[in-house]
Scaffold this active site. Structure first.
Site, PDB file in Angstrom:
ATOM      1  CB  SER A 172       6.783 -21.779 -12.083  1.00 11.74           C
ATOM      2  OG  SER A 172       7.929 -23.093 -12.345  1.00 11.74           O
ATOM      3  CB  ILE A 173       6.809 -20.455  -7.171  1.00 12.85           C
ATOM      4  CG1 ILE A 173       5.258 -19.258  -7.443  1.00 12.85           C
ATOM      5  CG2 ILE A 173       7.211 -19.984  -6.653  1.00 12.85           C
ATOM      6  CD1 ILE A 173       4.925 -17.944  -6.369  1.00 12.85           C
TER       7      ILE A 173
ATOM      8  CE  LYS B 279       0.743 -18.002  -8.771  1.00 10.55           C
ATOM      9  NZ  LYS B 279      -0.113 -17.662  -9.792  1.00 10.55           N
TER      10      LYS B 279
ATOM     11  NE  ARG C  85       8.181 -18.700 -15.589  1.00 12.53           N
ATOM     12  CZ  ARG C  85       7.382 -20.061 -15.383  1.00 12.53           C
ATOM     13  NH1 ARG C  85       5.792 -20.128 -16.422  1.00 12.53           N
ATOM     14  NH2 ARG C  85       7.965 -20.920 -15.551  1.00 12.53           N
TER      15      ARG C  85
ATOM     16  CD  GLU D 250       1.450 -12.184 -13.007  1.00 11.66           C
ATOM     17  OE1 GLU D 250       2.584 -12.192 -13.142  1.00 11.66           O
ATOM     18  OE2 GLU D 250       0.431 -13.018 -12.752  1.00 11.66           O
TER      19      GLU D 250
ATOM     20  CB  CYS E 268     -46.359 -19.231 -15.383  1.00 12.98           C
ATOM     21  SG  CYS E 268     -45.064 -19.935 -13.889  1.00 12.98           S
TER      22      CYS E 268
ATOM     23  CB  CYS F 109     -45.772 -16.659 -12.715  1.00 17.91           C
ATOM     24  SG  CYS F 109     -47.504 -17.547 -12.911  1.00 17.91           S
TER      25      CYS F 109
HETATM   26  S1  IVH Z   1       6.758 -14.461  -7.237  1.00 12.09           S
HETATM   27  C1  IVH Z   1      10.966 -16.508  -8.154  1.00 12.09           C
HETATM   28  N1  IVH Z   1       4.945 -13.076  -6.794  1.00 12.09           N
HETATM   29  O1  IVH Z   1       2.901 -16.847 -10.057  1.00 12.09           O
HETATM   30  C2  IVH Z   1       9.485 -16.531  -6.878  1.00 12.09           C
HETATM   31  N2  IVH Z   1       4.276 -14.776  -8.964  1.00 12.09           N
HETATM   32  O2  IVH Z   1       4.663 -19.347 -10.773  1.00 12.09           O
HETATM   33  C3  IVH Z   1       9.084 -16.206  -9.091  1.00 12.09           C
HETATM   34  N3  IVH Z   1       2.888 -14.358  -9.851  1.00 12.09           N
HETATM   35  O3  IVH Z   1       3.381 -16.792 -13.531  1.00 12.09           O
HETATM   36  C4  IVH Z   1       7.735 -15.415  -8.994  1.00 12.09           C
HETATM   37  N4  IVH Z   1       1.922 -12.746  -8.378  1.00 12.09           N
HETATM   38  O4  IVH Z   1       3.672 -14.225 -12.654  1.00 12.09           O
HETATM   39  C5  IVH Z   1       5.473 -13.743  -7.288  1.00 12.09           C
HETATM   40  N5  IVH Z   1       3.622 -11.743  -6.048  1.00 12.09           N
HETATM   41  C6  IVH Z   1       4.295 -12.398  -7.507  1.00 12.09           C
HETATM   42  C7  IVH Z   1       3.604 -13.194  -8.343  1.00 12.09           C
HETATM   43  C8  IVH Z   1       4.034 -13.878  -9.071  1.00 12.09           C
HETATM   44  C9  IVH Z   1       1.908 -13.170  -9.435  1.00 12.09           C
HETATM   45  C10 IVH Z   1       3.433 -15.306 -11.098  1.00 12.09           C
HETATM   46  C11 IVH Z   1       4.161 -15.246 -11.629  1.00 12.09           C
HETATM   47  C12 IVH Z   1       4.311 -16.213 -12.494  1.00 12.09           C
HETATM   48  C13 IVH Z   1       4.215 -17.170 -10.851  1.00 12.09           C
HETATM   49  C14 IVH Z   1       4.833 -17.840 -10.592  1.00 12.09           C
END
Ligand code: IVH
Length: 708
Positions: A94-95, A133, A154, A197, A439, A457
């Site tokens: 995740s990020i 994102k 995931r 995605e 009214c 009204c």
């Molecule tokens: S990169 C190591 N790029 O955001 C990096 N994630 O926690 C891995 N997500 O559920 C993720 N758009 O599905 C990346 N342009 C994008 C993204 C993206 C959406 C989602 C991903 C995950 C969450 C990252």
């Protein structure tokens, strides 16, 4: 022999079924890619269907020829009992989410990256790849020798679920790469995991929910509507029955990689990888961009934020990634997050909350709007306590009831609205909402005319919610004109209960006025003078100023001309009103209803008592056709001597109409200097164009003496 046969192409030699199947697979894959990914189909739907059916029958006749990457394998298969677990060769991380504090989250991220890389002030900017994102769910697609062999969710990052059967139904995901006909010359590695995605477009989501509503209405069991595109997408991916998943319209964007077997000439940047994925046939979002340093990241965040509402799919932020892969490796990971990437989010536009009550508010034109009173919720960057239900039909369609859990949306500067009810959470016994027929502010009848969406009204000037608007309308330049009576002052006068009805304006004293905010003695006196001046008016201006629905300036003029006196108009039956040029049944009914209300008559009476007066005349009997009867004119640009209003008055006095835009129905366009597109349009449609002198001679008058 039929003569046409002479010209036909020679019949091709019969093809071996295996060869034809391969050919059809390649063709259909290419056409589907053009259609779903590139948005540029090269064959008709009918042609596609014809080839598809040919392939289907060949496969039915020769089951051994059915390949796993065949386009016929996108329709879903047998239902599963459970999804098999899939261990990810490379974990799905995740990020970290960067939040804005005093400075932008983008700056904080850039500062951390620079520090980790040991970069000083003189070391130049770090290059980033900036992306959307997407608000869907993460997917890992595994290709072996170019063929899709597995799709996995995931899960916990280490182990996901095998959802291959469902993912195959997504037309945007290639079953084989490179997609036949695509541009890439780069060979595909033996093992390639593409990460991205799965999401649902907003229009697809709306259409799906509409279908679901129809199913529910038809009494189908177990059907429900979806709260948002993300939930709908997640539900579809986790369907055990892939034939159902196939009916849910899903899309895909690639944004990264998992396991990749080594190959020659590997890309050295993230962007180069995305471009390569695109060349093999994967959808990559067009908004991917390069940003040099924090400043450009901030600009990207801002720019995408402005586009957010007009994108065809939901995003919840942007993602920044260090572009150079060697720097990514150098930065590495902390626990389960890479140091080289962050998400920079936007405020969520949808939240769930509960409905405390449903109120009905009265707008400035008398429109009744049902409004849900909410348990306060932070959405779209502000705390929301009210959300509109728009009108009776919308409230009924969504069936929002007191006590319900609802999804509230606030996008951009748009007023918050209730999107849907979470029916599973309905516990209360509250009855369905109904619109009141009076009214809620003044108790007058509230009516919904046939063909209209809104209840209104009928209280008119008597209804306090409509008073401010009514006063401003009455005081405007085109009505009785009270110079200097603006919105701020009207707010104060009405809120302070100093002015309750129009006649109260003429009862204002110097002391009361001078005590208003921003009203020095001089401006109080100016306003009193303006009020005094406004008392001498004309019948059309006064009538227009009353703000009767559907009675604009032109109708007011016709009414005045036709009836001559206000009393005659007030006492006219609907039939009598229908005799007036331009007055149809809706307008006649509106006028009649207005004067049928005793309080509206009282307001008129009091205005007269206060000294508002106008010349009255005998009813017009003439009806001799006027010079411009039945003619529509459009004014554009600046005329040398006549103001817009003066020109309009002259035209209307001659029986003509002035319209705002040029169409085939326009008879003349009167153009002055700096005439714009209306003049072009007139020339395009071949409509007669006049200058001021031309207009005046059409009216039979001479131009006013010039200043020379
Ligand atoms: S990169 C190591 N790029 O955001 C990096 N994630 O926690 C891995 N997500 O559920 C993720 N758009 O599905 C990346 N342009 C994008 C993204 C993206 C959406 C989602 C991903 C995950 C969450 C990252």
């Amino acid at each position: 022999m039929h003569t046409a046969d002479l010209f036909e192409a020679p019949v091709p030699a019969p093809q071996a079924p295996a060869e034809r199947v391969a050919q059809l697979c390649a063709l259909l894959q290419r056409y589907a890619h053009e259609y779903y990914v590139l948005d540029a189909p090269s064959v008709s739907d009918a042609e596609y269907d014809r080839l598809f059916q040919e392939l289907q029958s060949l496969e039915a006749a020769h089951p051994a020829l059915r390949r796993s990457d065949s386009p016929t394998q996108r329709v879903g298969g047998k239902a599963l009992d459970a999804f098999a677990p899939v261990r990810h060769a490379v974990p799905m991380l995740s990020i970290r989410t960067e939040t804005d504090t005093e400075s932008s989250g983008a700056e904080a991220f850039d500062a951390r990256v620079r520090k980790e890389l040991g970069l000083g002030e003189g070391d130049g900017l770090v290059e980033y790849c900036a992306e959307l994102k997407f608000d869907g769910l993460a997917m890992s697609l595994r290709y072996e020798h170019g063929v899709l062999v597995q799709a996995a969710t995931r899960g916990d990052g280490e182990t996901g679920e095998d959802v291959t059967a469902n993912i195959r139904t997504i037309a945007q995901i290639p079953l084989r790469i490179p997609v036949p006909g695509s541009v890439s010359a780069v060979p595909v590695p033996d093992v390639l995991e593409v990460r991205g995605e799965v999401y649902m477009r907003r229009d697809d989501f709306e259409a799906l929910n509409e279908r679901q509503r129809q199913r529910i209405a038809a009494g189908e069991k177990g059907e429900k509507t979806f709260v948002n595109p993300r939930n709908a997408a997640a539900g579809a991916v986790r369907q055990l029955d892939s034939t159902i998943a196939a009916q849910r319209p899903l899309s895909f964007f690639a944004y990264g990689l998992g396991e990749v077997s080594s190959q020659d000439a590997e890309p050295t940047t993230h962007l180069a990888w995305l471009q390569r994925l695109k060349s093999w046939g994967f959808p990559v979002a067009a908004q991917v961009d390069i940003a040099q340093g924090a400043t450009e990241l901030v600009a990207y965040h801002q720019r995408i934020g402005e586009q957010r509402d007009s994108l065809p799919f939901d995003i919840d932020g942007v993602v920044y990634k260090v572009n150079r892969l060697d720097l990514q490796r150098q930065l590495g990971f902390v626990t389960r997050e890479p140091r080289w990437a962050v998400a920079h989010k936007y405020p969520a536009q949808e939240q769930m909350t509960t409905v405390l009550d449903i109120d009905v508010q009265v707008g400035r034109t008398g429109k009744l709007t049902p409004v849900a009173k909410l348990s306060p919720v932070f959405v779209g960057g502000v705390t929301v306590t009210n959300a509109t239900l728009h009108n009776e039909d919308e409230a009924r369609r969504k069936d929002v009831r007191v006590g319900d859990t609802v999804v509230v949306r606030r996008a951009g500067d748009v007023i918050p609205e209730v999107v849907s009810v979470v029916l599973e959470r309905r516990t209360g016994e509250a009855p369905p909402f109904t619109m009141p027929h009076v009214c809620p502010v003044c108790g007058s009848a509230a009516v919904r005319e046939e063909g209209e969406a809104d209840y209104r009204c009928t209280g008119g000037l008597f209804c306090s919610a409509q008073r401010k608007q009514a006063i401003l309308h009455f005081a405007q330049r085109r009505a009785v004109e009270v110079e200097g009576l603006g919105e701020k002052l009207v707010d104060q006068l009405v809120d302070g209960q100093i002015v309750k009805t129009l006649p109260d304006l003429y009862r204002l004293g110097f002391v009361a006025l001078a005590s208003m905010e921003r009203m020095a003695g001089k401006s109080a006196q100016n306003l009193l003078d303006a009020l005094e001046k406004s008392k001498q008016t004309t019948l059309p201006r006064f009538l227009f100023g009353l703000g009767i629905r559907h009675v604009g300036e032109a109708t007011a003029k016709e009414l005045a001309r036709h009836f001559g006196t206000l009393d005659a108009i007030m006492d006219a039956s609907e039939e009598a009103l229908l005799q007036v040029a331009d007055v149809g049944p809706i307008v006649a009914q509106s006028i009649h209803r207005f004067f049928a209300q005793a309080h509206n008559r009282e307001v008129v009476e009091q205005l007269r008592v206060c000294g508002v007066t106008w010349p009255e005349g005998p009813p017009s009997v003439d009806a001799s056709p006027k010079l411009l009867s039945g003619k529509t004119l459009v004014l554009t640009g600046t005329l040398p001597t006549l103001s817009r209003d003066a020109a309009k008055e002259l035209i209307e006095a001659a029986g003509g109409k002035v319209a705002g835009s040029v169409s085939k129905k326009t008879h003349y366009v009167v153009a002055g200097t700096e005439a714009g597109s209306k003049l072009d349009k007139a020339q395009e449609l071949g409509i007669a164009v006049l200058d001021e002198a031309g207009l005046l001679s059409l009216l039979g008058s001479t131009p006013p003496a010039s200043a020379e």
